[in-house]
Design a protein around this motif. Structure first.
Motif, PDB file in Angstrom:
ATOM      1  N   CYS A  55      31.916  32.550  41.318  1.00 41.66           N
ATOM      2  CA  CYS A  55      31.025  31.758  42.258  1.00 41.66           C
ATOM      3  C   CYS A  55      30.474  32.845  43.220  1.00 41.66           C
ATOM      4  N   ASP A  56      31.237  33.872  43.555  1.00 37.03           N
ATOM      5  CA  ASP A  56      30.476  34.789  44.655  1.00 37.03           C
ATOM      6  C   ASP A  56      29.529  35.640  43.956  1.00 37.03           C
ATOM      7  N   THR A 104      33.865  25.858  45.143  1.00 38.35           N
ATOM      8  CA  THR A 104      35.304  26.692  45.355  1.00 38.35           C
ATOM      9  C   THR A 104      36.110  25.433  46.044  1.00 38.35           C
ATOM     10  N   SER A 105      35.651  24.833  47.223  1.00 36.78           N
ATOM     11  CA  SER A 105      36.280  24.369  48.020  1.00 36.78           C
ATOM     12  C   SER A 105      36.878  22.935  47.146  1.00 36.78           C
ATOM     13  N   GLY A 120      30.302  27.561  47.998  1.00 36.31           N
ATOM     14  CA  GLY A 120      31.433  27.265  48.784  1.00 36.31           C
ATOM     15  C   GLY A 120      31.887  25.818  48.274  1.00 36.31           C
ATOM     16  N   ARG A 121      31.039  24.919  48.284  1.00 36.97           N
ATOM     17  CA  ARG A 121      31.488  23.716  47.729  1.00 36.97           C
ATOM     18  C   ARG A 121      32.296  23.374  46.694  1.00 36.97           C
ATOM     19  N   VAL A 170      26.277  33.669  43.674  1.00 36.45           N
ATOM     20  CA  VAL A 170      25.525  33.804  44.799  1.00 36.45           C
ATOM     21  C   VAL A 170      24.774  35.110  44.870  1.00 36.45           C
ATOM     22  N   LYS A 186      22.891  28.966  45.695  1.00 38.10           N
ATOM     23  CA  LYS A 186      22.884  29.319  47.257  1.00 38.10           C
ATOM     24  C   LYS A 186      24.470  29.259  47.561  1.00 38.10           C
ATOM     25  N   LYS A 187      24.618  29.783  48.895  1.00 38.25           N
ATOM     26  CA  LYS A 187      25.796  29.908  49.536  1.00 38.25           C
ATOM     27  C   LYS A 187      26.725  28.726  49.834  1.00 38.25           C
ATOM     28  N   ASN A 188      25.829  27.883  50.117  1.00 37.37           N
ATOM     29  CA  ASN A 188      26.751  26.544  50.350  1.00 37.37           C
ATOM     30  C   ASN A 188      27.088  25.975  48.951  1.00 37.37           C
ATOM     31  N   LYS A 189      26.421  25.945  48.157  1.00 35.29           N
ATOM     32  CA  LYS A 189      26.911  25.406  46.665  1.00 35.29           C
ATOM     33  C   LYS A 189      28.003  26.088  46.221  1.00 35.29           C
TER      34      LYS A 189
END
Length: 86
Positions: A58-59, A76-77, A73-74, A62, A68-71
């Motif tokens: 995921c990183d 991964t979360s 992060g979402r 990005v 995008k960074k938020n996607k």
């Protein structure tokens, strides 16, 4: 078809980028599927390795501009939430 030289080059670049982005997305879809299967099987060592690989992928997505960074992060979360339940 584009007529100007710059437009031809832009089209060529966008085709290359599309192929690269599609390959990265397909890799992430396969990884997500493997992660879900590992969650169902409850194999802790395999699951921890897959989660680590998922975060890295995921990183990198990005970094390459696929997500995008938020996607990232979402995603991964959500993966971590599923793993922590097991």
């Amino acid at each position: 078809m584009p007529i100007k030289h710059a437009a031809i080059k832009a089209l060529r670049k966008s085709k290359k980028a599309t192929l690269k982005n599609r390959a990265i997305r397909e890799k992430l879809v396969k990884m997500r599927k493997n992660l879900r299967e590992a969650i169902k099987s409850a194999d802790k060592t395999k699951l921890n390795q897959l989660v680590r690989d998922w975060q890295q992928a995921c990183d990198k997505a990005v970094k390459c501009g696929v997500f995008k960074k938020n996607k990232a992060g979402r995603l991964t979360s959500r993966a971590m939430k599923l793993v922590s339940k097991k």
